[in-house]
Design an enzyme around this catalytic site. Structure first.
Site, mmCIF file in Angstrom:
data_model
loop_
_atom_site.group_PDB
_atom_site.id
_atom_site.type_symbol
_atom_site.label_atom_id
_atom_site.label_comp_id
_atom_site.label_asym_id
_atom_site.label_seq_id
_atom_site.Cartn_x
_atom_site.Cartn_y
_atom_site.Cartn_z
ATOM 1 N N ASP A 1 0.843 -1.198 0.000
ATOM 2 C CA ASP A 1 0.000 0.000 0.000
ATOM 3 C C ASP A 1 0.880 1.250 0.000
ATOM 4 O OD1 ASP A 1 -2.325 1.859 0.820
ATOM 5 O OD2 ASP A 1 -3.291 -0.110 0.812
ATOM 6 N N SER B 1 -11.325 -1.333 -0.012
ATOM 7 C CA SER B 1 -9.981 -1.219 0.560
ATOM 8 C C SER B 1 -9.991 -1.495 2.050
ATOM 9 C CB SER B 1 -9.418 0.181 0.316
ATOM 10 O OG SER B 1 -9.009 0.363 -1.010
ATOM 11 N N ASN C 1 -14.567 -0.205 -6.201
ATOM 12 C CA ASN C 1 -15.594 0.618 -5.565
ATOM 13 C C ASN C 1 -16.525 1.344 -6.530
ATOM 14 O OD1 ASN C 1 -14.326 -0.054 -3.142
ATOM 15 N ND2 ASN C 1 -13.035 1.762 -3.170
ATOM 16 N N HIS D 1 -3.582 5.881 3.563
ATOM 17 C CA HIS D 1 -4.351 4.695 3.166
ATOM 18 C C HIS D 1 -3.758 3.428 3.752
ATOM 19 C CE1 HIS D 1 -6.073 1.787 0.186
ATOM 20 N NE2 HIS D 1 -7.111 2.593 0.278
#
Length: 818
Positions: free
Chosen positions: A230, A420, A358, A263
């Site tokens: 990430d 996520s 998403n 994130h």
């Protein structure tokens, strides 16, 4: 010209310029037709160049490619070059020592095992390099590098909570082009009261904590390493593990333990925010002694990265020994290079999870849609599918993903929504459950999570494309493994990647055909004895509570009648600590045979109560004591249907192991062949007679190998499951240097990987590892008519060596999958 056209079209669509497709395989008429390998005519050449120039991404005048080789990054001879009179034409006579590699800016290896490298070159060199690659027999395929990114979400709330009653308004950030612009917030403080998010109860994680905490002796834990690919990790966050519990991989975006985006830190908190510290939140794995983190910062501080950086991150996860990989990212087309690396991960017992996306529509997003990756969708706090959650035939399981509160850089917290967030929830549950059943494979853990999920399909129909098998349930998965053992996850495939199908087609076990472990123990395990007829992995579990003199305590595991130590402790420490509880596996997989466990105390008074030690096998306690004086020895036997025997043999009963091959190297290589100069026979070394040595496999892998000829098999006996038993000694192998066992069936010229053993992770230098066992199954659907195997070294130095003694191969018939 056909090959060139294929490259142009695939680059134009940002897909894979697959030279393997253009070349087919050795039996393809296209491959054997020499005309297909001629240089392109002017018209074809110009047409290909025009298409490629419209498709290649240039960054500062550079082009980045991903290359997979057939046999590793080998030197390649030039087959064409530019004519000095006309740069648009190719000369027919090659220039000696001119290679496509010399026309690149850099070539960096991503995976030696999968033969993948990243190549950077000047844009003006693109045409020449692509033509050379097409002519290079060792180049399997070429793909253009492409952007990857964190998945976007509708809004982010990052907040300050000076106390539990604070109602500061959230700061909302708009997103453009799939990136997030972070804003700094003054006085960003931690949550002063520890809270448990809705997802913890929704996934039953807290129920697993309660059960295992109340019965620590019954449910010992083996820590699982979780890798997050990430934007990084806030290594100074007060509510996250720090120090030695967190390692990282450099992918080119700086220190992995920093996160300018947030994130990655948010995902880390979902998996492992610290519990019991009185503030903040609680992760799925709140106890940092039962798991650890590896961080691959594959995305920059804007949440953007490339295929190259993500590939490097995944490979770093594999090399770190991570068992679980969590990837809340996407981007790019389906890639053969990525598929190959996911195969490497799966075959190394790694379980990969990725966010489904998403947009809330049916479509194939990658990496989630690869069969060897578990695709994760999102639910809201009521357990209903989130409207933004993507769906398709590969969607496999769901996790909490709507308005998830978790850690944020600066010891802060934030609320994010998206698949996520669901992905680290499911990955965290996998790590939580796997730690209590470490003997299970990645395939079995994957299948149990799917089988035990709470179905969200209409009328409880089981599995569908919108919600997969349903919402992940930690306690249900735990109970299923506790009742049936690893068999609840079905049989392992060989290679394991053959079992990774994904979505509703993932092959799950039929629990109605399984017998609970309690019955199996009563039937097959007597005092001091265990059956190994099912071919399962038997490991000895040691549980111990030391007294005030932990330094006096030690243990050893040996084979009965032998003084050679298989394992001993303390492991990796000078002494056991005082008044400390330990739970760990005291052995590797144990083959059939009789063993002795020796518990010792230097002072001669055992372990003072309440201290004690206990050893168990398959849930059966073999010994438990405190007052054992100087030493106590426990002998136990693992039975097999058929004891290993040297030479040939006849099968005595269904499912029995039959000896197919035996070599003790008393007369040179014997029945094995040496691959080249980096393999040799040694009459005597390290206290053993008759051994072979393989060394330095960094430049010529085949030269560092020994292999058998094809061994004919009796088709009437239907052998479809095999195991190799051998002993080895490593000398000067550096961390992550390795050697591997490969096999091939039915006379095939290609090899398949059975297992690799890595220095520092699977073995230490300077000691014999006796009777190592590896099982493999070429196919679940048929029995081969011949089998062969090889050992192959992968190391960087001439002094990195592995010595192998006494190799045996066994076969047996097992039921064929229907």
């Amino acid at each position: 010209s056909l090959g060139v056209a294929v490259i142009a079209v695939t680059l134009l669509t940002h897909g894979s310029a697959d030279l393997a497709f253009a070349r087919r395989d050795d039996s393809s008429p296209l491959h054997n037709n020499e005309e297909s390998r001629q240089h392109p005519q002017d018209g074809d050449h110009l047409r290909r160049r025009t298409r490629a120039e419209g498709s290649i991404r240039r960054r500062h005048g550079k082009v980045n490619l991903l290359v997979q080789y057939k046999n590793g990054p080998a030197y390649t001879r030039s087959l064409a070059h530019y004519n000095s009179d006309n740069s648009n034409d190719y000369a027919s006579v090659p220039i000696p020592n001119s290679t496509w590699q010399t026309h690149t800016t850099s070539i960096s290896s991503i995976s030696e095992e999968s033969h993948i490298a990243a190549v950077e070159l000047d844009a003006e060199e693109m045409e020449f390099v692509m033509h050379e690659m097409m002519a290079d027999e060792d180049v399997e395929l070429v793909e253009e590098d492409f952007p990857m990114y964190k998945y976007p979400y509708n809004s982010i709330q990052q907040f300050n909570l000076p106390d539990q009653n604070s109602h500061l308004p959230p700061v909302r950030h708009k997103h453009r082009h799939l990136t997030q612009q972070q804003q700094s917030l003054p006085n960003n403080r931690t949550l002063v009261t520890e809270t448990q998010e809705y997802g913890i109860d929704l996934t039953q994680s807290s129920s697993v904590w309660s059960l295992t905490k109340s019965q620590p002796n019954k449910y010992p834990n083996t820590p699982v390493k979780v890798c997050i690919v990430d934007t990084g990790y806030d290594g100074q966050h007060e509510d996250l593990p720090q120090g030695d519990m967190v390692t990282s991989t450099d992918t080119g975006y700086g220190d992995g333990l920093t996160d300018g985006d947030g994130h990655g830190t948010h995902c880390a908190g979902v998996i492992g925010a610290l519990g019991g510290n009185g503030f903040g939140i609680v992760g799925v794995n709140p106890d940092p002694t039962k798991f650890s983190f590896h961080i691959a910062k594959a995305l920059n501080d804007d949440g953007m990265g490339t295929a190259t950086s993500v590939l490097k991150g995944i490979k770093g996860c594999i090399n770190s020994g991570s068992k679980v990989i969590s990837m809340s990212l996407g981007g790019g087309p389906k890639s053969s290079v990525f598929a190959e690396l996911y195969k490497e991960a799966y075959d190394n017992d790694v379980l990969v999870f990725a966010a489904a996306g998403n947009v809330g529509i049916m479509r194939d997003d990658y990496p989630a849609s690869y069969p060897l990756v578990v695709s994760v969708g999102a639910v809201d706090r009521n357990g209903n599918r989130a409207r933004f959650s993507n769906w398709n035939d590969q969607l496999e399981i769901m996790g909490p993903g709507k308005e998830v509160k978790s850690t944020f850089p600066g010891s802060g917290y934030g609320i994010l929504s998206g698949t996520s967030m669901a992905t680290p929830y499911v990955a965290g549950v996998a790590a939580l459950v796997w730690g209590y059943f470490p003997e299970c494979s990645n395939q079995q853990i994957r299948n149990v999570l799917a089988r035990s999920a709470l179905s969200m399909a209409p009328n409880d129909a089981g599995c569908n494309r919108k919600t997969g098998f349903g919402l992940v349930q930690a306690k249900s998965a735990f109970d299923m493994l506790d009742e049936y053992g690893c068999a609840a996850g079905g049989e392992d495939y060989d290679p394991p990647s053959d079992g990774g199908v994904g979505g509703c087609d993932q092959p799950l076990a039929d629990l109605s055909k399984l017998e609970p472990k309690s019955n199996l123990h009563a039937n097959s395990v007597s005092t001091g004895s265990a059956s190994n007829s099912n071919g399962g992995c038997k490991k000895l579990l040691l549980t111990m509570l030391t007294d005030n003199y932990g330094y006096e305590t030690s243990w050893q595991l040996t084979r009965a009648g032998s003084s050679k130590v298989l394992k001993s402790g303390p492991l990796g420490e000078e002494n056991f600590a005082d008044k400390t509880e330990y739970r760990f596996m005291a052995s590797d997989c144990l083959d059939a045979g009789t063993y002795e466990f020796h518990m010792k105390d230097d002072f001669g008074d055992g372990i003072t109560p309440p201290g004690y030690y206990s050893i168990s096998l398959d849930g059966k306690t073999l010994a438990k004591n405190s007052a054992f004086g100087y030493e106590e020895t426990t002998r136990f036997t693992i039975n097999d249907n058929s004891p290993p025997a040297a030479g040939g043999g006849e099968e005595t009963k269904p499912g029995a192991w039959t000896s197919l091959f035996y070599e003790d190297f008393s007369s040179g290589f014997g029945q094995l062949n040496d691959g080249g100069s980096n393999a040799m026979h040694v009459d005597s070394k390290f206290g053993r007679n008759g051994i072979v040595m393989i060394k330095r496999g960094n430049t010529d892998f085949d030269a560092a190998s020994v292999y058998s000829d094809s061994i004919p098999l009796n088709k009437n006996r239907g052998y479809n499951n095999f195991k190799v038993v051998f002993s080895f000694y490593a000398n000067s192998m550096e961390v992550n240097d390795r050697f591997c066992l490969d096999y091939s069936s039915n006379g095939s010229s290609s090899w398949r990987r059975a297992e690799c053993w890595r220095s520092g992770a699977d073995f230490e230098n300077g000691t014999w590892n006796d009777d190592v066992v590896k099982q493999f199954r070429p196919s679940v659907n048929f029995a081969p008519n011949s089998i062969r195997f090889r050992f192959r070294g992968f190391s960087s130095d001439n002094f990195d060596r592995v010595f192998i003694e006494k190799v045996r191969l066994f076969g047996r018939k097992e039921p064929v999958a229907r």
